[in-house]
Design a protein around this motif. Structure first.
Motif, PDB file in Angstrom:
ATOM      1  N   ILE A   1      38.089  -2.513  30.813  1.00 18.07           N
ATOM      2  CA  ILE A   1      39.216  -3.061  30.062  1.00 18.07           C
ATOM      3  C   ILE A   1      38.414  -4.360  30.760  1.00 18.07           C
TER       4      ILE A   1
ATOM      5  N   SER B   1      46.894 -14.830  25.722  1.00 14.95           N
ATOM      6  CA  SER B   1      48.478 -14.333  25.552  1.00 14.95           C
ATOM      7  C   SER B   1      49.242 -15.711  25.712  1.00 14.95           C
TER       8      SER B   1
ATOM      9  N   GLY C   1      48.169  -7.437  33.713  1.00 15.03           N
ATOM     10  CA  GLY C   1      46.948  -7.181  34.263  1.00 15.03           C
ATOM     11  C   GLY C   1      46.181  -8.799  35.109  1.00 15.03           C
TER      12      GLY C   1
ATOM     13  N   TYR D   1      38.416  -2.302  36.045  1.00 17.71           N
ATOM     14  CA  TYR D   1      38.002  -3.868  34.955  1.00 17.71           C
ATOM     15  C   TYR D   1      36.434  -4.218  35.391  1.00 17.71           C
TER      16      TYR D   1
ATOM     17  N   ASP E   1      53.599  -5.294  36.891  1.00 21.02           N
ATOM     18  CA  ASP E   1      53.671  -5.371  35.173  1.00 21.02           C
ATOM     19  C   ASP E   1      53.327  -3.867  34.914  1.00 21.02           C
TER      20      ASP E   1
ATOM     21  N   ILE F   1      56.181  -3.065  31.242  1.00 26.08           N
ATOM     22  CA  ILE F   1      55.681  -2.357  29.961  1.00 26.08           C
ATOM     23  C   ILE F   1      56.538  -1.427  29.589  1.00 26.08           C
TER      24      ILE F   1
ATOM     25  N   LEU G   1      50.866  -7.860  24.720  1.00 25.02           N
ATOM     26  CA  LEU G   1      50.608  -6.501  24.650  1.00 25.02           C
ATOM     27  C   LEU G   1      49.162  -5.983  24.334  1.00 25.02           C
TER      28      LEU G   1
ATOM     29  N   GLU H   1      42.705  -8.819  26.652  1.00 19.98           N
ATOM     30  CA  GLU H   1      42.157  -8.708  27.564  1.00 19.98           C
ATOM     31  C   GLU H   1      43.748  -8.684  29.089  1.00 19.98           C
ATOM     32  N   ASN H   2      44.628  -8.336  28.157  1.00 17.87           N
ATOM     33  CA  ASN H   2      46.522  -8.574  28.992  1.00 17.87           C
ATOM     34  C   ASN H   2      45.964  -6.699  29.332  1.00 17.87           C
ATOM     35  N   GLN H   3      45.485  -6.622  30.218  1.00 15.61           N
ATOM     36  CA  GLN H   3      46.196  -4.835  30.506  1.00 15.61           C
ATOM     37  C   GLN H   3      45.629  -4.743  31.416  1.00 15.61           C
TER      38      GLN H   3
ATOM     39  N   PHE I   1      46.179   2.297  31.755  1.00 14.62           N
ATOM     40  CA  PHE I   1      47.050   2.895  31.904  1.00 14.62           C
ATOM     41  C   PHE I   1      48.272   4.471  32.717  1.00 14.62           C
TER      42      PHE I   1
ATOM     43  N   TRP J   1      55.262   2.986  20.360  1.00 19.04           N
ATOM     44  CA  TRP J   1      54.309   2.012  20.847  1.00 19.04           C
ATOM     45  C   TRP J   1      55.355   1.037  19.171  1.00 19.04           C
TER      46      TRP J   1
END
Length: 198
Positions: free
Chosen positions: A29, A46, A52, A102, A120, A124, A156, A160-162, A165, A188
């Protein structure tokens, strides 16, 4: 005099080394580089939700934080639980592993980082579950207005917005009602089109 300077430099270097977190072996990430961001500065930001650490705490994304807590409460109610302690403990055990995903140093302390992973991740899962099964009723503002869902789906997918998993997978295993459920049972929404039929 040169010894004093050497000692001072040694102290600075040792402080820098000690404050640096262990380097991730294979981060997955990343933040978008300045060159790509300069092409279209808004494309990697975002609009309404931070997922994240990279966008965490930004003022224009704070309105969705209450919805994350609300979704966690719904998850707990479905599991007939009144406390998030079990989930917090699980996230604490995964914190170091998650940080290594990261590519950049994460400035959140351990408590804020664990809270972020839990809220977060649950958001999700619950959002995808509600979207897929149309299980949202009339009292969920996210599903009352189509533009909110659209912005959420876009956010989503922001690079960068993670979160990792494996965090979502771990939480899903704790949240699921039916023991046969698997994370891949959640589809999804943005991939449900003619190119990627699901």
């Amino acid at each position: 005099m040169s010894e004093t300077k050497a000692d001072y430099v040694t102290i600075i270097i040792d402080t820098m080394l000690n404050s640096m977190s262990s380097a991730p072996s294979n981060p997955s990430i990343f933040k978008v580089g300045d060159h790509l961001r300069s092409i279209n500065p808004k494309a990697n930001d975002s609009k309404i939700i931070a997922i994240g650490p990279f966008h965490h705490g930004k003022r224009h994304l704070q309105n969705m934080e209450q919805h994350k807590v609300r979704y966690l409460k719904l998850v707990l109610q479905r599991k007939d639980e009144s406390s998030g302690a079990r989930y917090v403990t699980a996230m604490r055990h995964l914190e170091d592993r998650a940080r290594k995903f990261y590519a950049e140093d994460i400035q959140l302390d351990e408590h804020e980082f664990v809270k972020m992973l839990l809220l977060d991740g649950c958001f999700i899962i619950e959002f995808l579950r509600k979207f897929q099964y149309k299980d949202y009723g009339d009292d969920d503002p996210i599903f009352q207005y189509g533009h909110i869902q659209s912005h959420l789906l876009d956010d989503l997918m922001v690079f960068e917005n993670q979160i990792p998993f494996f965090i979502i997978d771990s939480l899903f295993d704790m949240i699921k009602i039916d023991t046969g459920d698997k994370i891949n049972s959640l589809k999804w929404p943005s991939l449900q089109n003619s190119i990627f039929p699901v």
